[in-house]
Every structure is written in C-alpha cells, then in structure tokens.
Design a protein around this motif. Structure first.
Motif, PDB file in Angstrom:
ATOM      1  N   HIS A 165      81.695  44.983   8.458  1.00  0.00           N
ATOM      2  CA  HIS A 165      82.989  44.808   9.118  1.00  0.00           C
ATOM      3  C   HIS A 165      82.796  44.612  10.625  1.00  0.00           C
ATOM      4  CE1 HIS A 165      84.432  47.400   5.519  1.00  0.00           C
ATOM      5  NE2 HIS A 165      84.387  46.130   5.194  1.00  0.00           N
ATOM      6  N   LEU A 166      83.844  44.138  11.292  1.00  0.00           N
ATOM      7  CA  LEU A 166      83.744  43.853  12.726  1.00  0.00           C
ATOM      8  C   LEU A 166      84.306  45.011  13.543  1.00  0.00           C
ATOM      9  CD1 LEU A 166      82.985  41.561  14.778  1.00  0.00           C
ATOM     10  CD2 LEU A 166      85.411  40.906  14.702  1.00  0.00           C
ATOM     11  N   ALA A 167      83.498  45.513  14.470  1.00  0.00           N
ATOM     12  CA  ALA A 167      83.969  46.579  15.356  1.00  0.00           C
ATOM     13  C   ALA A 167      84.499  45.952  16.639  1.00  0.00           C
ATOM     14  CB  ALA A 167      82.817  47.538  15.674  1.00  0.00           C
ATOM     15  N   VAL A 168      85.746  46.295  16.969  1.00  0.00           N
ATOM     16  CA  VAL A 168      86.402  45.717  18.142  1.00  0.00           C
ATOM     17  C   VAL A 168      86.837  46.844  19.076  1.00  0.00           C
ATOM     18  CG1 VAL A 168      88.336  44.298  18.955  1.00  0.00           C
ATOM     19  CG2 VAL A 168      87.246  43.766  16.764  1.00  0.00           C
ATOM     20  N   ARG A 169      86.411  46.732  20.347  1.00  0.00           N
ATOM     21  CA  ARG A 169      86.805  47.737  21.351  1.00  0.00           C
ATOM     22  C   ARG A 169      88.103  47.295  22.012  1.00  0.00           C
ATOM     23  NH1 ARG A 169      81.852  50.032  23.865  1.00  0.00           N
ATOM     24  NH2 ARG A 169      81.999  50.995  21.807  1.00  0.00           N
ATOM     25  N   THR A 170      89.129  48.112  21.883  1.00  0.00           N
ATOM     26  CA  THR A 170      90.433  47.768  22.474  1.00  0.00           C
ATOM     27  C   THR A 170      90.791  48.853  23.482  1.00  0.00           C
ATOM     28  OG1 THR A 170      91.944  49.055  21.087  1.00  0.00           O
ATOM     29  CG2 THR A 170      91.077  47.011  20.128  1.00  0.00           C
ATOM     30  N   PRO A 171      91.776  48.591  24.326  1.00  0.00           N
ATOM     31  CA  PRO A 171      92.199  49.616  25.289  1.00  0.00           C
ATOM     32  C   PRO A 171      92.633  50.906  24.582  1.00  0.00           C
ATOM     33  CG  PRO A 171      93.201  47.497  25.802  1.00  0.00           C
ATOM     34  CD  PRO A 171      92.512  47.322  24.495  1.00  0.00           C
ATOM     35  N   ASN A 172      93.012  50.793  23.329  1.00  0.00           N
ATOM     36  CA  ASN A 172      93.452  51.983  22.577  1.00  0.00           C
ATOM     37  C   ASN A 172      92.359  52.590  21.715  1.00  0.00           C
ATOM     38  OD1 ASN A 172      96.034  51.506  23.589  1.00  0.00           O
ATOM     39  ND2 ASN A 172      96.440  50.036  21.947  1.00  0.00           N
ATOM     40  N   GLY A 173      91.116  52.183  21.946  1.00  0.00           N
ATOM     41  CA  GLY A 173      90.019  52.740  21.160  1.00  0.00           C
ATOM     42  C   GLY A 173      89.384  51.693  20.270  1.00  0.00           C
ATOM     43  N   ASP A 174      88.314  52.106  19.584  1.00  0.00           N
ATOM     44  CA  ASP A 174      87.587  51.175  18.722  1.00  0.00           C
ATOM     45  C   ASP A 174      88.309  51.005  17.403  1.00  0.00           C
ATOM     46  OD1 ASP A 174      85.807  50.978  20.736  1.00  0.00           O
ATOM     47  OD2 ASP A 174      84.103  51.859  19.670  1.00  0.00           O
ATOM     48  N   ARG A 175      88.339  49.765  16.933  1.00  0.00           N
ATOM     49  CA  ARG A 175      88.977  49.473  15.644  1.00  0.00           C
ATOM     50  C   ARG A 175      87.980  48.740  14.754  1.00  0.00           C
ATOM     51  NH1 ARG A 175      94.718  48.554  15.809  1.00  0.00           N
ATOM     52  NH2 ARG A 175      94.447  47.753  13.683  1.00  0.00           N
ATOM     53  N   THR A 176      88.052  48.989  13.477  1.00  0.00           N
ATOM     54  CA  THR A 176      87.204  48.283  12.533  1.00  0.00           C
ATOM     55  C   THR A 176      88.057  47.278  11.778  1.00  0.00           C
ATOM     56  OG1 THR A 176      85.771  50.180  12.294  1.00  0.00           O
ATOM     57  CG2 THR A 176      85.690  48.567  10.535  1.00  0.00           C
ATOM     58  N   VAL A 177      87.627  46.023  11.837  1.00  0.00           N
ATOM     59  CA  VAL A 177      88.377  44.969  11.170  1.00  0.00           C
ATOM     60  C   VAL A 177      87.670  44.634   9.860  1.00  0.00           C
ATOM     61  CG1 VAL A 177      89.238  42.614  11.350  1.00  0.00           C
ATOM     62  CG2 VAL A 177      89.138  44.062  13.388  1.00  0.00           C
ATOM     63  N   VAL A 178      88.383  44.811   8.772  1.00  0.00           N
ATOM     64  CA  VAL A 178      87.814  44.559   7.452  1.00  0.00           C
ATOM     65  C   VAL A 178      88.008  43.096   7.070  1.00  0.00           C
ATOM     66  CG1 VAL A 178      88.006  45.185   5.003  1.00  0.00           C
ATOM     67  CG2 VAL A 178      88.164  46.951   6.763  1.00  0.00           C
ATOM     68  N   ALA A 179      89.164  42.560   7.400  1.00  0.00           N
ATOM     69  CA  ALA A 179      89.453  41.158   7.105  1.00  0.00           C
ATOM     70  C   ALA A 179      90.485  40.677   8.100  1.00  0.00           C
ATOM     71  CB  ALA A 179      90.004  41.018   5.689  1.00  0.00           C
ATOM     72  N   GLY A 180      90.353  39.440   8.521  1.00  0.00           N
ATOM     73  CA  GLY A 180      91.338  38.903   9.455  1.00  0.00           C
ATOM     74  C   GLY A 180      90.833  37.611  10.039  1.00  0.00           C
ATOM     75  N   ASP A 181      91.739  36.855  10.648  1.00  0.00           N
ATOM     76  CA  ASP A 181      91.389  35.602  11.306  1.00  0.00           C
ATOM     77  C   ASP A 181      91.004  35.915  12.741  1.00  0.00           C
ATOM     78  OD1 ASP A 181      91.476  33.502   9.637  1.00  0.00           O
ATOM     79  OD2 ASP A 181      93.441  32.766  10.260  1.00  0.00           O
ATOM     80  N   VAL A 182      89.807  35.508  13.133  1.00  0.00           N
ATOM     81  CA  VAL A 182      89.316  35.845  14.469  1.00  0.00           C
ATOM     82  C   VAL A 182      89.346  34.609  15.366  1.00  0.00           C
ATOM     83  CG1 VAL A 182      87.267  36.536  15.767  1.00  0.00           C
ATOM     84  CG2 VAL A 182      87.867  37.740  13.671  1.00  0.00           C
ATOM     85  N   ILE A 183      89.839  34.785  16.579  1.00  0.00           N
ATOM     86  CA  ILE A 183      89.790  33.712  17.572  1.00  0.00           C
ATOM     87  C   ILE A 183      88.918  34.195  18.714  1.00  0.00           C
ATOM     88  CG2 ILE A 183      91.190  32.357  19.197  1.00  0.00           C
ATOM     89  CD1 ILE A 183      93.530  33.124  17.077  1.00  0.00           C
ATOM     90  N   HIS A 184      87.915  33.380  19.086  1.00  0.00           N
ATOM     91  CA  HIS A 184      87.068  33.734  20.235  1.00  0.00           C
ATOM     92  C   HIS A 184      87.814  33.336  21.500  1.00  0.00           C
ATOM     93  CE1 HIS A 184      83.004  33.444  17.840  1.00  0.00           C
ATOM     94  NE2 HIS A 184      83.813  34.368  17.382  1.00  0.00           N
ATOM     95  N   LEU A 185      88.012  34.282  22.398  1.00  0.00           N
ATOM     96  CA  LEU A 185      88.761  33.984  23.612  1.00  0.00           C
ATOM     97  C   LEU A 185      87.829  33.607  24.760  1.00  0.00           C
ATOM     98  CD1 LEU A 185      91.404  36.841  23.355  1.00  0.00           C
ATOM     99  CD2 LEU A 185      91.697  34.432  22.776  1.00  0.00           C
ATOM    100  N   ARG A 186      86.828  34.415  25.012  1.00  0.00           N
ATOM    101  CA  ARG A 186      85.864  34.153  26.098  1.00  0.00           C
ATOM    102  C   ARG A 186      84.799  35.226  25.992  1.00  0.00           C
ATOM    103  NH1 ARG A 186      90.438  36.429  28.261  1.00  0.00           N
ATOM    104  NH2 ARG A 186      90.125  38.517  29.093  1.00  0.00           N
ATOM    105  N   PRO A 187      83.688  35.098  26.752  1.00  0.00           N
ATOM    106  CA  PRO A 187      82.687  36.161  26.708  1.00  0.00           C
ATOM    107  C   PRO A 187      83.324  37.511  27.009  1.00  0.00           C
ATOM    108  CG  PRO A 187      81.844  34.290  27.920  1.00  0.00           C
ATOM    109  CD  PRO A 187      83.282  33.998  27.608  1.00  0.00           C
ATOM    110  N   GLY A 188      82.815  38.560  26.375  1.00  0.00           N
ATOM    111  CA  GLY A 188      83.423  39.889  26.503  1.00  0.00           C
ATOM    112  C   GLY A 188      83.343  40.451  27.904  1.00  0.00           C
ATOM    113  N   SER A 189      84.196  41.457  28.173  1.00  0.00           N
ATOM    114  CA  SER A 189      84.189  42.065  29.504  1.00  0.00           C
ATOM    115  C   SER A 189      83.503  43.414  29.426  1.00  0.00           C
ATOM    116  CB  SER A 189      85.621  42.228  29.989  1.00  0.00           C
ATOM    117  OG  SER A 189      86.406  42.819  28.973  1.00  0.00           O
TER     118      SER A 189
END
Ligand code: BT5
Length: 259
Positions: free
Chosen positions: A235-259
C-alpha cells in the motif's frame, strides 16, 4: 509461451475487450493461464468505466486469466505482478527510466503514461476466494503514438509509446513473449510470503510515486500529501498535515517533487 503457464494464447483481429472476453471464459471454467491478445479493441476498458485507446495493429492489448492462490487481502499484488513484468519486458527493449506510478501505471521519466493495467475479479457465487479468477489486462503503448501530434486532444501530453522512447518500431509478438516470460516467475511469487515480499520490494524500487507530492482520489474524498513509502503489504504511505495515511486503493496524481 514454452516454459510458462501461458500456453493457451487466443488472438483476435477485433474484439470489444480482451478483459471482458476472458472474464466470460473464467466463468465457463477455463483454466489459469489463458491469454487473449487483440489487434484492436472496440470497447477497451480502463478503470472506473474509462476507455483505453489504441488504433488497430499498433499496441499490445493483452489479458491473462489467473487463479491465484492468494487471500483477498493480497489480491492487489496480482496486477502489481503484471505491471512489474511489463517493466522488465520494456527495459529489455532498451527503454530506460520507465517506472510505476502507484499502483499500476507504467510511466516514462517525464510522467507520460506508457501502459495501464486493469484487474477484474470473478469471485463467483458462494466464492471460494482462494480459487477465484482474476483477469488482468494491460495495454502497452508499443508503436502508438508515433509522435506528439498523433494523439487525440484528450491524450495530448499524457501518452507516450515505447517506440518514441527507443526510437524504433516495436515487434508486438516479441514484446508479448518478453512480457509473458517475465510474468511467469512473478505469478509464482504470488503464492509464497517470500515471493510476495520480493514483489513489494521490486515495486518499491520501481515506483516513481515515492518522493512526489500526490493527490489521491478516494471513494470518499481527496487526500493530498507526500508519498513517503510503500508498506509491506504494497500500500502507499502518504504524509499529510493531519498525519500519515495508508492508501489501499485510489487514483493517484503526481503533483510535483515532495516537500
Ligand atoms: C488503465 O485505466 O490504465 C487500464 C487500461 C487497461 C487496458 C487493457 S488493454 C487489454 C485489456 N482489455 C481491456 O479492455 N482493458 C485492458 P485508467 O487508469 O482508468 O486509465 C484510463 C485513462 O487513460 C483514460 O481515461 C485516458 O485518459 C487514458 N488513456 C486511454 N488510452 C490511453 C493510452 N493508449 N495511453 C495512455 N493513456 C491512455
């Protein structure tokens, strides 16, 4: 393809969708390993009701019927195995820098899409989940587009072909053979914990999504953050301002290199 489970290869000049065809075959009891290949699909399927485009005779449009001995929780690794096999096949043709946009798109270094994967399940009535069929289709842009002007407006700047990346036409039969040969050991990997770990490791090392800022379209909303890892489950681990989230399924759009 000798030496693999893919010995029943069915070729079509025109068909609506190789995935639709093999799902029907799966319901009729066709064993694992059947392959459908088409020169042209009149109703090529993408995910979520979207369409897959390819002019006749240009690209590899192929589906495989698998009956993987995996639990429902590990089923998302089946299309991963297909995407990884396609990456190996494509690299064998000399393309460099091709990666996976999580979970299953193949993309060129500039982000344009080279291939898409669609897995569809037939859990069947009363479903013995372990024996259920999964049909995985992949469209690989082999020879189309030939150049940037060759695309309909909705795909302009979004699609790229192997031919464009390597600068020469691609033999579709050779690409199919390379893909099936690369797929066989990965389908085997699905059946053991060690093998599944190897698939997730390979996904991690091939995944262009890591380190980028992403927007994820989820069934219940949108998530934005930095893609920071692939979990042991794939699964994909995503760091958000509200904490880390694990994405099991979803459509991903690349916005830009991470900060
Ligand atoms: C996918 O869906 O990427 C899965 C595509 C699977 C196609 C194969 S072909 C063999 C088998 N039989 C089928 O009927 N299907 C499978 P998705 O992530 O939803 O992407 C679809 C979107 O990609 C479309 O809405 C377009 O924006 C774009 N697209 C369509 N054709 C494309 C192409 N040739 N190259 C790049 N992008 C394309």
């Amino acid at each position: 393809m000798p030496g693999t489970r893919f010995t029943d290869i069915r070729r079509f000049a025109t068909i609506d969708s190789t995935n639709r065809y093999l799902l029907g075959e799966a319901r009729a009891g066709t064993p694992e390993g059947a392959v459908a290949v088409a020169d042209y699909q009149s109703a090529g399927r993408g995910r979520l009701g979207r369409h897959w485009e390819a002019p006749p005779g240009t690209n590899l449009l192929v589906s495989v019927l698998l009956r993987p001995q995996v639990t429902v929780a590990d089923r998302h690794l089946v299309p991963t195995a297909v995407a990884l096999a396609a990456v190996e096949a494509i690299r064998g043709f000399g393309a460099t820098g091709v990666g996976i946009k999580w979970p299953n798109d193949l993309v060129a270094p500039d982000g344009r899409k080279l291939a898409g994967v669609l897995a569809e399940s037939d859990l069947g009535a009363g479903s013995d989940a372990l024996a259920a069929a999964v049909v995985v289709g992949i469209g690989i842009n082999a020879n189309w587009p030939t150049d940037a002007d060759d695309l309909p407006p909705e795909l302009t700047g979004l699609a790229v072909s192997l031919r464009q990346l390597i600068g020469r036409p691609v033999d579709l039969d050779a690409l199919l053979d390379a893909f099936l040969l690369a797929l066989e050991p990965r389908v085997e990997d699905l059946t053991t914990a060690t093998g599944r770990r190897a698939l997730v490791e390979e996904l991690t090392s091939t995944c262009d999504t890591l380190g980028t800022r992403v927007r994820v379209e989820l069934p219940d909303g949108t998530l934005e953050g930095d893609a920071v890892g692939i979990t042991p489950e794939g699964h994909l681990a995503v760091r958000t301002p509200n904490g880390d989230r694990t994405v099991v399924a979803g459509d991903v759009i690349h916005l830009r290199p991470g900060s």
